[in-house]
Design an enzyme around this catalytic site. Structure first.
Site, short mmCIF file in Angstrom:
data_model
loop_
_atom_site.label_atom_id
_atom_site.label_comp_id
_atom_site.label_asym_id
_atom_site.label_seq_id
_atom_site.Cartn_x
_atom_site.Cartn_y
_atom_site.Cartn_z
N LYS A 127 0.86 -1.19 0.00
CA LYS A 127 0.00 0.00 0.00
C LYS A 127 0.88 1.23 0.00
O LYS A 127 1.99 1.20 0.53
CB LYS A 127 -0.88 0.03 1.26
CG LYS A 127 -2.08 0.93 1.13
CD LYS A 127 -3.17 0.24 0.34
CE LYS A 127 -4.46 1.01 0.29
NZ LYS A 127 -5.57 0.10 -0.05
N1 GLU Z 1 -7.26 0.30 -3.27
C1 GLU Z 1 -8.03 -0.85 -3.60
C2 GLU Z 1 -8.08 -1.80 -2.42
O1 GLU Z 1 -7.90 -1.40 -1.30
C3 GLU Z 1 -7.60 -1.51 -4.90
C4 GLU Z 1 -6.21 -2.07 -4.90
C5 GLU Z 1 -5.74 -2.57 -6.25
O2 GLU Z 1 -6.52 -2.64 -7.17
O3 GLU Z 1 -4.56 -2.90 -6.34
O4 GLU Z 1 -8.40 -2.95 -2.56
#
Ligand code: GLU
Length: 437
Positions: A127
């Site tokens: 993240k």
């Molecule tokens: N931000 C989204 C999540 O928390 C999508 C992450 C992604 O597609 O890599 O799942």
């Protein structure tokens, strides 16, 4: 001391007590580690693997000097946390928010690892976060922050290394800037370095509303298990961003009446139901759901406690805590947000027999279609929306059933069922890989 003073004092004490107890539950990384702890005892996790899973594999902290529109330089702090990549390249969104903290990003990276595992896509978890207030930044300032952030993490991301995507207050435009910056550095176009791109740059059909689509598939399956007919059922949605507003659309399609919605500026209620399209138009025009014709304003905290069948938390972490969990009347919670429920609140909800479809499953639709986007990019293909949605439906339903059955097998809440599957898969991969050197 007079009676009035005494009453005032007890009220102040209560407020302080509440603040203290909420802050005790509110460190997201501690919460993520508590979840790991309790799942470890359910699946009898190898203590050596458990030890390895307590720490993110890599943490990047970057300073981002940006020349603002007023001509002065402002420094922004950014992070990229790569939690685990035993099952495949790191994967996860980038969040822009004034309250971003390193512990929050660490927790979100942990949850991404479990999320990709529970829907069985070949990714690890990561993240990113930048401490900034995009609501008070111009396009040029947002672009500059994004490009500098990308340059600072460029050596650590890549199609086979770590693939970013949108999250809170980032979108397909943000992904376009990352794609361009990364590609300029490499000297050739690398669309597969990010997902959640615009269609014109190799984005996938259906990616834009995939988080909500997956979340409502989960709510639908949960309703089936509880024998709740969806036609005429009621729902409340906390947060009206991408996931929240699309959840309203899909609930409405199923015949569910969305009676309340909220965003960071307030909450609205209508017993006749809110029209999803009208609500979104109003929000786009005025910047808030508040003031929508035919609705009354309600206390944002009370939205979580409304007498509805389905509750969709689609905002930030720590919305449902030990303080308000006991007042939740919904029979189903499908978590579009990451980490909206604290472990203490989970215990209360389980006792009260609320079926909580956990975030790592309920909001996995986004990363599932991210995966389909990446597969299309790597193969230089572009699939029809029906093909994307059919694969999403299949992956979500089978992950839902597996998590539900596992929760029954261990006689635990669905969150523990989902975590049990996810953590076991990651643990198996870690064991097979071994430790080098
Ligand atoms: N931000 C989204 C999540 O928390 C999508 C992450 C992604 O597609 O890599 O799942």
């Amino acid at each position: 001391m007079g009676v009035r003073d005494r009453i005032r004092l007890t009220t102040i004490e209560k407020v302080i007590e509440r603040k203290l107890s909420t802050s005790k539950e509110s460190n997201p990384y501690e919460n993520a580690m508590k979840q790991l702890e309790s799942t470890a005892s359910i699946i009898k996790l190898d203590p050596d693997v458990h030890e390895m899973l307590r720490y993110p594999k890599r943490i990047l902290s970057v300073s981002l000097p940006v020349r603002m529109d007023n001509g002065h330089v402002k420094n922004f702090q950014g992070y990229r946390v790569q939690f685990n990549d035993a099952r495949g390249p790191f994967k996860g969104g980038i969040r822009y928010h004034p309250n971003v903290t390193l512990d929050e990003v660490k927790a979100l990276a942990t949850w991404m690892t479990w999320k990709c595992s529970v829907v069985d896509i070949p990714y690890g978890g990561a993240k990113g976060g930048v401490i900034c207030d995009p609501k008070n930044m111009s396009m040029a300032e947002k672009e500059a922050v994004t490009r500098r952030y990308t340059a600072m993490i460029a050596d650590f991301i890549g199609p086979y290394r770590d693939v970013p995507a949108p999250d809170v207050y980032t979108d397909s435009q943000t992904m376009s800037w990352i794609l361009d910056t990364y590609s300029q550095i490499k000297g050739y176009q690398v669309p597969e370095v990010v997902t959640g791109k615009p269609i014109a740059l190799g984005g996938s059909e259906g990616r834009n509303n995939s988080t909500a689509r997956g979340c409502i598939i989960c709510a639908r399956e949960a309703a089936k298990e509880l024998n709740i007919p969806l036609k005429g059922a009621t729902a409340a949605i906390q947060g009206y961003g991408n996931a929240g507003s699309w959840s309203a659309v899909f609930l409405q399609e199923l015949g569910v009446k969305v009676v309340a919605a909220s965003d960071s500026s307030g909450a609205i209620y209508s017993k006749n139901g809110l029209d999803s399209a009208q609500t979104l138009r109003h929000k786009e025009k005025t910047g808030s759901v508040k003031g929508l014709q035919g609705t009354e304003e309600i206390d944002a905290e009370k939205l979580l406690e409304l007498d509805v069948d389905i509750l969709i938390p689609a905002a930030l972490e720590n919305s449902i805590t030990a303080d308000n969990a006991g007042n939740v009347k919904a029979k189903i919670i499908s978590e579009a947000a990451n980490g909206p429920t604290t472990p203490e609140a989970d215990k209360v909800l389980e006792r009260n027999k609320v079926l909580v479809v956990p975030d790592i499953l309920a909001n996995a639709g986004g990363v599932t279609v991210s995966y389909l986007e990446w597969v299309q990019n790597l193969n230089r293909q572009h699939w029809a929306e029906e093909q994307v949605n059919a694969q999403l439906e299949q992956k979500m339903v089978s992950a839902f059933n597996a998590a539900y059955q596992t929760s029954k097998k261990y006689n635990v809440a669905m969150r523990s069922g989902a975590l049990a599957i996810a953590i076991q898969r990651v643990a198996d991969a870690i064991k097979l890989l071994g430790i080098w050197p």
